[in-house]
Design a protein around this motif. Sequence first.
Motif, PDB file in Angstrom:
ATOM      1  N   ALA A 298       0.856  -1.186   0.000  1.00  0.00           N
ATOM      2  CA  ALA A 298       0.000   0.000   0.000  1.00  0.00           C
ATOM      3  C   ALA A 298       0.891   1.235   0.000  1.00  0.00           C
ATOM      4  N   ALA A 299       0.825   1.998  -1.066  1.00  0.00           N
ATOM      5  CA  ALA A 299       1.659   3.194  -1.204  1.00  0.00           C
ATOM      6  C   ALA A 299       0.882   4.428  -0.757  1.00  0.00           C
ATOM      7  N   SER A 300       1.579   5.351  -0.123  1.00  0.00           N
ATOM      8  CA  SER A 300       0.937   6.589   0.315  1.00  0.00           C
ATOM      9  C   SER A 300       0.624   7.484  -0.883  1.00  0.00           C
ATOM     10  N   THR A 301      -0.558   8.074  -0.864  1.00  0.00           N
ATOM     11  CA  THR A 301      -0.963   9.002  -1.929  1.00  0.00           C
ATOM     12  C   THR A 301      -1.218  10.410  -1.382  1.00  0.00           C
ATOM     13  N   ARG A 302      -0.743  10.702  -0.191  1.00  0.00           N
ATOM     14  CA  ARG A 302      -0.988  12.031   0.375  1.00  0.00           C
ATOM     15  C   ARG A 302      -0.473  13.133  -0.546  1.00  0.00           C
ATOM     16  N   HIS A 303       0.698  12.894  -1.126  1.00  0.00           N
ATOM     17  CA  HIS A 303       1.285  13.916  -2.002  1.00  0.00           C
ATOM     18  C   HIS A 303       0.478  14.099  -3.272  1.00  0.00           C
ATOM     19  N   LEU A 304      -0.381  13.122  -3.598  1.00  0.00           N
ATOM     20  CA  LEU A 304      -1.190  13.216  -4.814  1.00  0.00           C
ATOM     21  C   LEU A 304      -2.566  13.828  -4.547  1.00  0.00           C
ATOM     22  N   LEU A 305      -2.858  14.134  -3.283  1.00  0.00           N
ATOM     23  CA  LEU A 305      -4.174  14.685  -2.932  1.00  0.00           C
ATOM     24  C   LEU A 305      -4.141  16.203  -2.783  1.00  0.00           C
ATOM     25  N   ALA A 306      -2.990  16.819  -3.030  1.00  0.00           N
ATOM     26  CA  ALA A 306      -2.941  18.282  -3.048  1.00  0.00           C
ATOM     27  C   ALA A 306      -3.825  18.776  -4.188  1.00  0.00           C
ATOM     28  N   GLY A 307      -4.703  19.702  -3.881  1.00  0.00           N
ATOM     29  CA  GLY A 307      -5.666  20.175  -4.864  1.00  0.00           C
ATOM     30  C   GLY A 307      -6.972  19.412  -4.828  1.00  0.00           C
ATOM     31  N   VAL A 308      -6.953  18.222  -4.218  1.00  0.00           N
ATOM     32  CA  VAL A 308      -8.195  17.457  -4.000  1.00  0.00           C
ATOM     33  C   VAL A 308      -8.740  17.773  -2.612  1.00  0.00           C
ATOM     34  N   LEU A 309      -7.851  17.714  -1.620  1.00  0.00           N
ATOM     35  CA  LEU A 309      -8.214  18.096  -0.251  1.00  0.00           C
ATOM     36  C   LEU A 309      -7.948  19.583  -0.042  1.00  0.00           C
ATOM     37  N   PRO A 310      -8.796  20.267   0.737  1.00  0.00           N
ATOM     38  CA  PRO A 310      -8.509  21.671   1.055  1.00  0.00           C
ATOM     39  C   PRO A 310      -7.150  21.850   1.727  1.00  0.00           C
ATOM     40  N   ALA A 311      -6.749  20.848   2.551  1.00  0.00           N
ATOM     41  CA  ALA A 311      -5.432  20.874   3.192  1.00  0.00           C
ATOM     42  C   ALA A 311      -4.981  19.437   3.374  1.00  0.00           C
ATOM     43  N   VAL A 312      -3.784  19.135   2.882  1.00  0.00           N
ATOM     44  CA  VAL A 312      -3.256  17.776   3.025  1.00  0.00           C
ATOM     45  C   VAL A 312      -2.621  17.603   4.397  1.00  0.00           C
ATOM     46  N   ASP A 313      -1.854  18.599   4.850  1.00  0.00           N
ATOM     47  CA  ASP A 313      -1.261  18.534   6.183  1.00  0.00           C
ATOM     48  C   ASP A 313      -2.380  18.460   7.222  1.00  0.00           C
ATOM     49  N   GLY A 314      -2.317  17.459   8.064  1.00  0.00           N
ATOM     50  CA  GLY A 314      -3.333  17.303   9.096  1.00  0.00           C
ATOM     51  C   GLY A 314      -4.427  16.316   8.743  1.00  0.00           C
ATOM     52  N   TYR A 315      -4.512  15.906   7.476  1.00  0.00           N
ATOM     53  CA  TYR A 315      -5.536  14.935   7.082  1.00  0.00           C
ATOM     54  C   TYR A 315      -5.155  13.569   7.651  1.00  0.00           C
ATOM     55  N   TYR A 316      -6.074  12.926   8.361  1.00  0.00           N
ATOM     56  CA  TYR A 316      -5.723  11.678   9.032  1.00  0.00           C
ATOM     57  C   TYR A 316      -6.539  10.474   8.562  1.00  0.00           C
ATOM     58  N   GLY A 317      -7.173  10.601   7.403  1.00  0.00           N
ATOM     59  CA  GLY A 317      -7.871   9.464   6.821  1.00  0.00           C
ATOM     60  C   GLY A 317      -6.939   8.593   5.993  1.00  0.00           C
ATOM     61  N   ASN A 318      -7.496   7.531   5.427  1.00  0.00           N
ATOM     62  CA  ASN A 318      -6.705   6.634   4.591  1.00  0.00           C
ATOM     63  C   ASN A 318      -6.241   7.348   3.326  1.00  0.00           C
ATOM     64  N   CYS A 319      -4.949   7.261   3.054  1.00  0.00           N
ATOM     65  CA  CYS A 319      -4.357   7.836   1.840  1.00  0.00           C
ATOM     66  C   CYS A 319      -3.452   6.792   1.210  1.00  0.00           C
ATOM     67  N   VAL A 320      -3.984   5.612   0.981  1.00  0.00           N
ATOM     68  CA  VAL A 320      -3.159   4.533   0.442  1.00  0.00           C
ATOM     69  C   VAL A 320      -3.802   3.977  -0.821  1.00  0.00           C
ATOM     70  N   TYR A 321      -2.956   3.466  -1.676  1.00  0.00           N
ATOM     71  CA  TYR A 321      -3.424   2.829  -2.906  1.00  0.00           C
ATOM     72  C   TYR A 321      -2.529   1.621  -3.167  1.00  0.00           C
ATOM     73  N   PRO A 322      -3.100   0.502  -3.569  1.00  0.00           N
ATOM     74  CA  PRO A 322      -2.290  -0.715  -3.719  1.00  0.00           C
ATOM     75  C   PRO A 322      -1.428  -0.690  -4.974  1.00  0.00           C
TER      76      PRO A 322
END
Length: 448
Positions: A298-322
């Motif tokens: 499971a790879a982290s996708t937090r860096h790919l959610l910029a522009g999708v989430l209002p703020a990526v820093d502090g987001y604590y939900g699942n951010c993984v993709y197989p």
Amino acid sequence: MAAATAVAAVAAAAAAAEPTVSKSAPELVPPAGPTPRGALPLSSIDKTAAVRVSVDFIQVFPPATGGPAADGQDAAVARMRDGFARALVPYYPVAGRIAEPAPGDVVVDCTGEGVWFVEATASCALADVNNLERPLLIAKEHLLPRPPPEEKLEDLILMAQVTKFTCGGFAVGICFSHLVFDGQGAAQFLKAAGEMARGLPAPSVPPVWDRDSIPDPPKPPPRGPPPSFTAFNFVTQVVDVSPESIARIKEDFTASPTGGGGGQTCSTFDAVTAVVFRCRALAASSLPDDAEVRLGFAASTRHLLAGVLPAVDGYYGNCVYPVGIARHRGAVRGAALAEVVGVVREAKEALAARFTDWLGGGGGGDHYDVPLDYGTVTVSDWSRVGFNEVDYGFGEPGYVFTLNDDVNIVASVIYLRPPAPKRGIRLMLRCVEEPHAAAFADELAKFA
């Protein structure tokens, strides 16, 4: 008669020496202040990448120099409990419960009830139980929190148990819902609880919920019958990969044609994952060379959610993709390790396009369908998630480990930091059966 008395005395001494753990009844720690009520949705990643299961792990905190007295330990636990209560105000969803208002519709019900907290006392020092290294000398159920019988474990979001040892050290057992957190998200909450326990007025990273900002892609139609599950008899093994071996693999990759003859580098994850994949292919002699062997992570996708989430820093939900890799066993067995490193890097580099395709409703969802046979192994990197940086007021843990000894459906490897002061990567392995265990250990020992 004298002989019988002596035998009885030895038996009594042995029983007395066996470590015991006395637990208090679980108590609810509610938020320290008022919190919002109501239902909050989970994201499409939460509901796709995770299932309604709990994840258990232990943080081992060695004693401070000299070790605190019993009242010092009690005061430290009280501050820790207060840190949880205060952190639950900004992290108010964690104080709620998982609910299913309609079939298939899973939400977080912000009830404000709080998290279950257990205090426990061990009859021994951490050194007496080998600092909780494997094999465990204290049964894991004595170190982990569990709710009272009227609560359903699958409805809870997080629980904690702190166990005090006579040396002044602690073990903290955490149980969290993978529906609500991924590893990095759970570590973020625990860091906040530690900051509040140490007197900070607010978490250094403000929490972000915003699960409904993530698109809900259409689900691809099911392909064929539901997967069947086979229970394997995996052997538990623990192997440390040394920093010297990791450095050598990186250097060899950079110098290889795969690495561009000096133009490319690889990460520690790439190096260790290549070792696991190739060593398992070499050891699994019951699989023919033309059999498909697979590796998933499971790879982290937090860096790919910029522009999708209002703020990526502090987001604590699942951010993984197989991410999946499939090759014939003979190809992996016969490849140079640097080639296998290159295969791992290529799979990671394809992540951005596949995840973006999935968010847009493309066919990326098919990557969640992985055959669960003996040819598949999954790896999970806990060494950089953040659980090792949590400080509840008695320092950072010297060791963090998961408890996955009951996983028998799919071969798995978890990457941990070895106990301080050791360095490198510790592999917690449940991925080969007894006929292949010795050969697997021999292959891995080349990288110790």
